[in-house]
Write an enzyme that holds these catalytic residues in place. Structure first.
Site, PDB file in Angstrom:
ATOM      1  N   PHE A  27       0.866  -1.190   0.000  1.00 54.21           N
ATOM      2  CA  PHE A  27       0.000   0.000   0.000  1.00 54.21           C
ATOM      3  C   PHE A  27       0.899   1.234   0.000  1.00 54.21           C
ATOM      4  O   PHE A  27       1.376   1.675   1.040  1.00 54.21           O
ATOM      5  CB  PHE A  27      -0.903  -0.015   1.237  1.00 54.21           C
ATOM      6  CG  PHE A  27      -2.134   0.842   1.121  1.00 54.21           C
ATOM      7  CD1 PHE A  27      -3.353   0.276   0.788  1.00 54.21           C
ATOM      8  CD2 PHE A  27      -2.078   2.210   1.360  1.00 54.21           C
ATOM      9  CE1 PHE A  27      -4.495   1.065   0.685  1.00 54.21           C
ATOM     10  CE2 PHE A  27      -3.210   3.006   1.264  1.00 54.21           C
ATOM     11  CZ  PHE A  27      -4.425   2.429   0.923  1.00 54.21           C
ATOM     12  N   ASP A  80      -1.555   6.494   6.411  1.00 53.56           N
ATOM     13  CA  ASP A  80      -1.563   5.243   7.153  1.00 53.56           C
ATOM     14  C   ASP A  80      -0.202   4.931   7.768  1.00 53.56           C
ATOM     15  O   ASP A  80       0.838   5.099   7.132  1.00 53.56           O
ATOM     16  CB  ASP A  80      -1.976   4.120   6.201  1.00 53.56           C
ATOM     17  CG  ASP A  80      -2.358   2.845   6.922  1.00 53.56           C
ATOM     18  OD1 ASP A  80      -2.326   2.837   8.167  1.00 53.56           O
ATOM     19  OD2 ASP A  80      -2.687   1.869   6.246  1.00 53.56           O
ATOM     20  N   ASN A 129      -3.768  12.093  -4.530  1.00 56.88           N
ATOM     21  CA  ASN A 129      -2.802  11.078  -4.109  1.00 56.88           C
ATOM     22  C   ASN A 129      -2.634  10.038  -5.204  1.00 56.88           C
ATOM     23  O   ASN A 129      -3.615   9.628  -5.840  1.00 56.88           O
ATOM     24  CB  ASN A 129      -3.272  10.366  -2.830  1.00 56.88           C
ATOM     25  CG  ASN A 129      -3.337  11.285  -1.636  1.00 56.88           C
ATOM     26  OD1 ASN A 129      -2.321  11.647  -1.053  1.00 56.88           O
ATOM     27  ND2 ASN A 129      -4.545  11.685  -1.253  1.00 56.88           N
ATOM     28  N   PHE A 329     -11.189   7.827  -1.577  1.00 57.72           N
ATOM     29  CA  PHE A 329     -10.643   6.685  -0.853  1.00 57.72           C
ATOM     30  C   PHE A 329     -10.271   5.535  -1.782  1.00 57.72           C
ATOM     31  O   PHE A 329     -11.105   5.058  -2.561  1.00 57.72           O
ATOM     32  CB  PHE A 329     -11.662   6.182   0.173  1.00 57.72           C
ATOM     33  CG  PHE A 329     -11.856   7.100   1.343  1.00 57.72           C
ATOM     34  CD1 PHE A 329     -11.332   6.788   2.587  1.00 57.72           C
ATOM     35  CD2 PHE A 329     -12.553   8.292   1.201  1.00 57.72           C
ATOM     36  CE1 PHE A 329     -11.500   7.638   3.669  1.00 57.72           C
ATOM     37  CE2 PHE A 329     -12.729   9.150   2.267  1.00 57.72           C
ATOM     38  CZ  PHE A 329     -12.202   8.824   3.509  1.00 57.72           C
TER      39      PHE A 329
END
Length: 349
Positions: A27, A80, A129, A329
């Site tokens: 990720f 994250d 992003n 998201f």
């Protein structure tokens, strides 16, 4: 209220399962500010690579290194802890010489570049992003491949991800408890998390109900439409519907859904009636947003991942690359591909 895992899928419920984030390297997120530092000013923008550190912790350590108060370090968004992320932090250091950032030491964290800037970096002040995700243990490659093609053409629902609601829905539960009491919440972080969760849940519910309609992307009288990539919107009138529909079909315009709160929602007539009916049962959360004077806004109903590409490493592992605008998201893309093994709520925005 419909839980995130049961919200309507745009391309139908996935047939197979898979694993998201078997390790942090699966990720990868790279922030896209959409601008370059000014090269002068009382602030310093730092591009930081981190793995195993959450954003707030890094900001606090940076503040100590610079010998400034923690509130003088800002960022555009939380990233994250259990991921590889590149993000920008901003430190206000008026009258100080440029520090030697080669002396900044934090395990799992590295300063990649830095420059002076005139303005504070505020929450949400980024263009988007870029994501690189690896999905593993995929049980149905053919289904995922078909879905990737469909997403490239038709996008995905622009749902707020489960992480917005906290682990086990804790932020949403906090909002409900707060709404049912008259006790003030003095913790600013809790207030922010709970109000965001409340409004996001209502938005998701409106989109969920609209996607149940076969003609969900058909412009109706009173819809609030948004130019793709813009924040402002305008109201559709019945006389304009054919032309507006053409522009929606060409992805020039986006149908939006309400982020409920105080003030006008933005829709009118048939579209407003639909949105009000979609969340008519959620009186507690709506009352909280009105009580706390959270201003109503709009958000695009659909999300079109940009620069979407994928590469199958083998029959059970695929690498995805795509870019999303700020506030969207990656998990809302993944949920259209596989039934994910693991908890979305552990993945920060």
């Amino acid at each position: 209220m419909t839980e995130f895992d049961n919200l309507t899928w745009l391309h139908g419920k996935p047939q197979g399962s898979g694993l998201l984030k078997a390790n942090p390297e699966d990720f990868v997120v790279v922030e896209d500010l959409g601008f370059t530092p000014d090269g002068e000013g009382e602030h310093i923008l730092l591009r930081i690579l981190k793995n195993g550190c959450n954003t707030r912790f890094v900001a606090d350590v940076l503040a100590k290194f610079l010998k400034i108060h923690a509130r003088e370090v800002s960022f555009a968004g939380q990233k994250d802890k259990h991921a590889v992320t590149e993000q920008w932090l901003c430190a206000r250091v008026p009258g100080k010489e440029m520090p030697d950032f080669s002396a900044f030491q934090l395990e799992g964290c590295k300063v990649l570049e830095y420059a002076r800037h005139k303005r504070k970096l505020r929450l949400g002040a980024l263009k988007g992003n870029a994501f690189t995700l690896v999905l593993r243990e995929i049980s149905d490659r053919r289904d995922v491949e078909t879905r990737l093609q469909a997403i490239r053409d038709g996008g995905v629902p622009n749902y707020f991800g489960a992480q917005r609601f906290g682990i086990g829905g804790s932020n949403l539960q906090g909002a409900l408890r707060w709404a049912q009491s008259n006790a003030p919440v003095r913790d600013r972080n809790k207030r922010s998390f709970w109000l965001s969760a409340a409004r996001s849940a209502l938005f998701n519910q409106i989109v969920h109900q609209r996607l149940k309609k076969p003609d969900f992307n058909q412009v109706v009288d009173g819809d609030a439409l948004q130019l793709a990539g813009r924040g402002s919107w305008f109201v559709a009138t019945s006389e304009e519907l054919p032309e507006l529909q053409r522009r929606v079909d060409e992805k020039e315009l986006m149908i939006t859904a309400s982020l409920p709160g105080s003030g006008e929602w933005g829709t009118q007539r048939a579209a407003l009636a639909f949105e009000q009916d979609a969340i008519a049962q959620e009186t507690v959360l709506q009352s909280l947003l009105l009580r706390e004077k959270v201003e109503a806004s709009r958000r695009a109903m659909l999300l079109y991942p940009q620069q979407l590409s994928w590469n199958w490493w083998d029959d059970v592992t695929v690498e995805l690359r795509f870019w999303l605008p700020a506030g969207s998201f990656a998990t809302s893309v993944v949920r259209e591909l596989i039934n994910t093994m693991g908890d979305y709520a552990h993945i920060a925005e």
